[in-house]
Design a protein around this motif. Structure first.
Motif, PDB file in Angstrom:
ATOM      1  N   SER A 253       0.828  -1.213   0.000  1.00 52.87           N
ATOM      2  CA  SER A 253       0.000   0.000   0.000  1.00 52.87           C
ATOM      3  C   SER A 253       0.858   1.256   0.000  1.00 52.87           C
ATOM      4  CB  SER A 253      -0.919   0.004   1.226  1.00 52.87           C
ATOM      5  OG  SER A 253      -1.869  -1.032   1.150  1.00 52.87           O
ATOM      6  N   LYS A 254       1.953   1.239   0.759  1.00 54.40           N
ATOM      7  CA  LYS A 254       2.856   2.391   0.798  1.00 54.40           C
ATOM      8  C   LYS A 254       3.617   2.541  -0.516  1.00 54.40           C
ATOM      9  CE  LYS A 254       3.429   2.420   5.820  1.00 54.40           C
ATOM     10  NZ  LYS A 254       4.369   2.379   6.960  1.00 54.40           N
ATOM     11  N   LEU A 255       4.069   1.418  -1.076  1.00 56.57           N
ATOM     12  CA  LEU A 255       4.768   1.464  -2.360  1.00 56.57           C
ATOM     13  C   LEU A 255       3.838   1.942  -3.470  1.00 56.57           C
ATOM     14  CD1 LEU A 255       6.839  -1.867  -2.232  1.00 56.57           C
ATOM     15  CD2 LEU A 255       7.649   0.469  -1.804  1.00 56.57           C
ATOM     16  N   PHE A 256       2.567   1.617  -3.340  1.00 56.78           N
ATOM     17  CA  PHE A 256       1.553   2.004  -4.323  1.00 56.78           C
ATOM     18  C   PHE A 256       1.513   3.525  -4.483  1.00 56.78           C
ATOM     19  CE2 PHE A 256      -2.761   2.174  -6.129  1.00 56.78           C
ATOM     20  CZ  PHE A 256      -2.757   1.065  -6.938  1.00 56.78           C
ATOM     21  N   GLU A 257       1.749   4.254  -3.386  1.00 52.89           N
ATOM     22  CA  GLU A 257       1.647   5.716  -3.398  1.00 52.89           C
ATOM     23  C   GLU A 257       3.014   6.400  -3.395  1.00 52.89           C
ATOM     24  OE1 GLU A 257      -1.175   6.988  -3.888  1.00 52.89           O
ATOM     25  OE2 GLU A 257      -2.354   5.171  -3.540  1.00 52.89           O
ATOM     26  N   LEU A 258       4.082   5.639  -3.470  1.00 52.53           N
ATOM     27  CA  LEU A 258       5.432   6.197  -3.345  1.00 52.53           C
ATOM     28  C   LEU A 258       5.795   7.101  -4.527  1.00 52.53           C
ATOM     29  CD1 LEU A 258       8.034   5.885  -1.519  1.00 52.53           C
ATOM     30  CD2 LEU A 258       8.810   4.203  -3.200  1.00 52.53           C
ATOM     31  N   ASP A 259       6.507   8.185  -4.222  1.00 50.87           N
ATOM     32  CA  ASP A 259       7.088   9.026  -5.275  1.00 50.87           C
ATOM     33  C   ASP A 259       8.454   8.421  -5.625  1.00 50.87           C
ATOM     34  OD1 ASP A 259       8.196  10.895  -6.941  1.00 50.87           O
ATOM     35  OD2 ASP A 259       7.835  12.611  -5.620  1.00 50.87           O
ATOM     36  N   TRP A 260       8.496   7.630  -6.668  1.00 46.70           N
ATOM     37  CA  TRP A 260       9.695   6.868  -7.006  1.00 46.70           C
ATOM     38  C   TRP A 260      10.840   7.761  -7.461  1.00 46.70           C
ATOM     39  CZ3 TRP A 260      10.102   1.693  -6.074  1.00 46.70           C
ATOM     40  CH2 TRP A 260       8.911   1.056  -5.692  1.00 46.70           C
ATOM     41  N   SER A 261      10.518   8.935  -7.976  1.00 48.15           N
ATOM     42  CA  SER A 261      11.566   9.832  -8.478  1.00 48.15           C
ATOM     43  C   SER A 261      12.493  10.313  -7.362  1.00 48.15           C
ATOM     44  CB  SER A 261      10.933  11.040  -9.180  1.00 48.15           C
ATOM     45  OG  SER A 261      10.193  11.836  -8.261  1.00 48.15           O
ATOM     46  N   LYS A 262      12.038  10.241  -6.115  1.00 46.60           N
ATOM     47  CA  LYS A 262      12.849  10.691  -4.989  1.00 46.60           C
ATOM     48  C   LYS A 262      13.883   9.639  -4.560  1.00 46.60           C
ATOM     49  CE  LYS A 262       9.369  13.805  -3.022  1.00 46.60           C
ATOM     50  NZ  LYS A 262       8.545  14.122  -1.814  1.00 46.60           N
ATOM     51  N   HIS A 263      13.816   8.468  -5.144  1.00 50.47           N
ATOM     52  CA  HIS A 263      14.689   7.368  -4.710  1.00 50.47           C
ATOM     53  C   HIS A 263      15.586   6.835  -5.834  1.00 50.47           C
ATOM     54  CE1 HIS A 263      12.458   6.967  -0.886  1.00 50.47           C
ATOM     55  NE2 HIS A 263      11.406   7.288  -1.612  1.00 50.47           N
ATOM     56  N   THR A 264      15.672   7.578  -6.919  1.00 48.25           N
ATOM     57  CA  THR A 264      16.386   7.084  -8.101  1.00 48.25           C
ATOM     58  C   THR A 264      17.819   6.680  -7.803  1.00 48.25           C
ATOM     59  OG1 THR A 264      15.010   8.426  -9.577  1.00 48.25           O
ATOM     60  CG2 THR A 264      17.114   7.630 -10.447  1.00 48.25           C
ATOM     61  N   TRP A 265      18.564   7.517  -7.078  1.00 47.11           N
ATOM     62  CA  TRP A 265      19.979   7.223  -6.844  1.00 47.11           C
ATOM     63  C   TRP A 265      20.150   5.963  -5.999  1.00 47.11           C
ATOM     64  CZ3 TRP A 265      23.310   9.270  -9.900  1.00 47.11           C
ATOM     65  CH2 TRP A 265      23.084  10.534 -10.448  1.00 47.11           C
ATOM     66  N   GLN A 266      19.311   5.815  -4.983  1.00 46.34           N
ATOM     67  CA  GLN A 266      19.368   4.612  -4.149  1.00 46.34           C
ATOM     68  C   GLN A 266      19.061   3.360  -4.968  1.00 46.34           C
ATOM     69  OE1 GLN A 266      16.387   6.154  -1.368  1.00 46.34           O
ATOM     70  NE2 GLN A 266      17.860   5.899   0.304  1.00 46.34           N
ATOM     71  N   LEU A 267      18.056   3.460  -5.817  1.00 47.37           N
ATOM     72  CA  LEU A 267      17.637   2.308  -6.621  1.00 47.37           C
ATOM     73  C   LEU A 267      18.691   1.940  -7.660  1.00 47.37           C
ATOM     74  CD1 LEU A 267      13.874   3.246  -7.088  1.00 47.37           C
ATOM     75  CD2 LEU A 267      14.859   1.597  -5.478  1.00 47.37           C
ATOM     76  N   GLN A 268      19.327   2.942  -8.243  1.00 43.41           N
ATOM     77  CA  GLN A 268      20.396   2.668  -9.198  1.00 43.41           C
ATOM     78  C   GLN A 268      21.586   1.988  -8.527  1.00 43.41           C
ATOM     79  OE1 GLN A 268      20.952   6.616 -10.855  1.00 43.41           O
ATOM     80  NE2 GLN A 268      19.774   6.091 -12.695  1.00 43.41           N
ATOM     81  N   ASP A 269      21.855   2.368  -7.280  1.00 41.53           N
ATOM     82  CA  ASP A 269      22.942   1.739  -6.526  1.00 41.53           C
ATOM     83  C   ASP A 269      22.639   0.262  -6.273  1.00 41.53           C
ATOM     84  OD1 ASP A 269      25.387   1.888  -4.680  1.00 41.53           O
ATOM     85  OD2 ASP A 269      23.831   1.189  -3.307  1.00 41.53           O
ATOM     86  N   ILE A 270      21.401  -0.035  -5.883  1.00 40.37           N
ATOM     87  CA  ILE A 270      21.007  -1.428  -5.654  1.00 40.37           C
ATOM     88  C   ILE A 270      21.051  -2.213  -6.962  1.00 40.37           C
ATOM     89  CG2 ILE A 270      19.085  -2.932  -4.967  1.00 40.37           C
ATOM     90  CD1 ILE A 270      18.244  -0.740  -2.984  1.00 40.37           C
ATOM     91  N   GLN A 271      20.596  -1.599  -8.035  1.00 39.59           N
ATOM     92  CA  GLN A 271      20.628  -2.243  -9.348  1.00 39.59           C
ATOM     93  C   GLN A 271      22.048  -2.632  -9.737  1.00 39.59           C
ATOM     94  OE1 GLN A 271      20.148   0.265 -12.957  1.00 39.59           O
ATOM     95  NE2 GLN A 271      18.449  -1.123 -13.497  1.00 39.59           N
ATOM     96  N   ALA A 272      22.975  -1.697  -9.613  1.00 40.80           N
ATOM     97  CA  ALA A 272      24.370  -1.956  -9.988  1.00 40.80           C
ATOM     98  C   ALA A 272      24.968  -3.054  -9.108  1.00 40.80           C
ATOM     99  CB  ALA A 272      25.185  -0.677  -9.890  1.00 40.80           C
ATOM    100  N   HIS A 273      24.676  -2.986  -7.825  1.00 39.73           N
ATOM    101  CA  HIS A 273      25.219  -3.985  -6.894  1.00 39.73           C
ATOM    102  C   HIS A 273      24.717  -5.381  -7.236  1.00 39.73           C
ATOM    103  CE1 HIS A 273      26.544  -5.744  -3.059  1.00 39.73           C
ATOM    104  NE2 HIS A 273      25.401  -6.408  -3.120  1.00 39.73           N
ATOM    105  N   ASN A 274      23.416  -5.522  -7.439  1.00 43.64           N
ATOM    106  CA  ASN A 274      22.844  -6.848  -7.671  1.00 43.64           C
ATOM    107  C   ASN A 274      23.280  -7.444  -9.003  1.00 43.64           C
ATOM    108  OD1 ASN A 274      21.612  -6.861  -5.196  1.00 43.64           O
ATOM    109  ND2 ASN A 274      19.618  -6.198  -5.956  1.00 43.64           N
ATOM    110  N   ARG A 275      23.458  -6.617  -9.992  1.00 46.34           N
ATOM    111  CA  ARG A 275      23.968  -7.135 -11.260  1.00 46.34           C
ATOM    112  C   ARG A 275      25.418  -7.580 -11.117  1.00 46.34           C
ATOM    113  NH1 ARG A 275      20.748  -5.673 -16.211  1.00 46.34           N
ATOM    114  NH2 ARG A 275      22.695  -5.962 -17.328  1.00 46.34           N
ATOM    115  N   ASP A 276      26.164  -6.888 -10.274  1.00 45.97           N
ATOM    116  CA  ASP A 276      27.542  -7.299 -10.019  1.00 45.97           C
ATOM    117  C   ASP A 276      27.581  -8.641  -9.280  1.00 45.97           C
ATOM    118  OD1 ASP A 276      30.515  -6.623  -9.894  1.00 45.97           O
ATOM    119  OD2 ASP A 276      30.050  -6.923  -7.770  1.00 45.97           O
TER     120      ASP A 276
END
Length: 300
Positions: A253-276
């Protein structure tokens, strides 16, 4: 092709024990290796009644668990081989990157065959999110938005099978803010990661998983990062799978309403880490499992 082959395990096991395929059971050995390397512990419920003569079984399993958590009334040893994890290494190497940009759908949830408690879980999703501005596919039916033009996986009404668990419907996943994953089994006390979660890990898409007890902890032990920065993952520690689902849907429910644009840098960091992790860090896990197999078989 699996990048970390099971043949090395077979080479060790067959020197000491006969290997019996879980899909083609015979009851002719009292001590043997049961090959269930594409399955979790849930399959044992259906096959153990067919093994009346077994005195000891070595389980070559796609899942891992603490032996004290699962009693099968037969003396057994566990040989984990993380089949789906290794199968996805090559896919992750070539997978496109999930794009952090505005999406047309809130989330996606791709759920296959009817298996308890999936029916309950799907009903609760539809009840909690009546707007249906998301993709929810279950048993080959699209229950919310139409994803026909996005989904490259062919589903049949009779049996929903994702071809060898290796398809990556990137356009579908990339059209959604996050993936609401219902893993293969949520009722057992084991760790079994499949393509359902590995798809999002491979492309770097945010996700939340309805999985077995302590599933996120299992991912972290493999080296992957999860999304504690977006939602509280304490629901994952609830032993009751019905209460675990309730806790998870509160986070959704919280993710449903989340402003994802405010978390881009954090998400990109997780993306890079997991692909590594896919590219460079799973060798240790494979070596650990192979070493455990070798030491265990040396006791036979």
């Amino acid at each position: 092709m699996v990048k970390k082959p099971i043949s090395n395990f077979y080479n060790i096991i067959t020197k000491k024990l006969p290997v019996v395929d879980v899909y083609n059971l015979t009851d002719e050995h009292d001590v043997f290796c049961l090959d269930m390397h594409m399955e979790s512990s849930i399959i044992l419920k259906s096959v153990l009644p067919k093994l009346k003569n077994a005195k000891k079984i070595f389980l070559l399993s796609g899942a891992s668990w603490n032996k004290s958590s699962i009693d099968i009334d037969i003396d057994y040893e566990l040989i984990p081989y993380s089949h789906w994890l290794y199968a996805w290494i090559g896919i992750a190497d070539k997978a496109p990157y999930y794009k952090f940009e505005p999406k047309p759908h809130k989330f996606c949830s791709l759920i296959g065959k009817d298996r308890w408690p999936r029916e309950m879980f799907v009903a609760n999703i539809l009840k909690k999110f009546p707007t249906k501005d998301y993709i929810l596919n279950y048993k080959g039916k699209m229950l919310a938005q139409n994803s026909t033009l996005l989904d490259n996986i062919t589903l049949s009404e009779k049996e929903v099978v994702h071809k060898q668990g290796l398809n990556l419907p990137f356009d579908l996943l990339n059209s959604c803010n996050f993936n609401l994953i219902c893993e293969t089994d949520v009722t057992q006390l084991d760790f079994f990661v499949t393509e359902k979660t590995l798809r999002s890990l491979a492309i770097g898409q945010p996700f939340i998983v309805y999985g077995p007890y302590n599933f996120n902890k299992g991912l972290q032990q493999l080296g992957f990062k999860t999304y504690e920065n977006l939602y509280d993952t304490n629901f994952d520690n609830i032993t009751s799978y019905t209460l675990r689902a309730e806790g998870l849907l509160k986070r959704v429910s919280k993710l449903f309403e989340l402003d994802w644009s405010k978390h881009t840098w954090q998400l990109q960091d997780i993306q890079a880490h997991n692909r590594d992790v896919f590219a460079n860090q799973l060798e240790k896990q494979y070596d650990k499992e192979l070493d455990h197999c070798e030491k265990l078989l040396n006791t036979v």
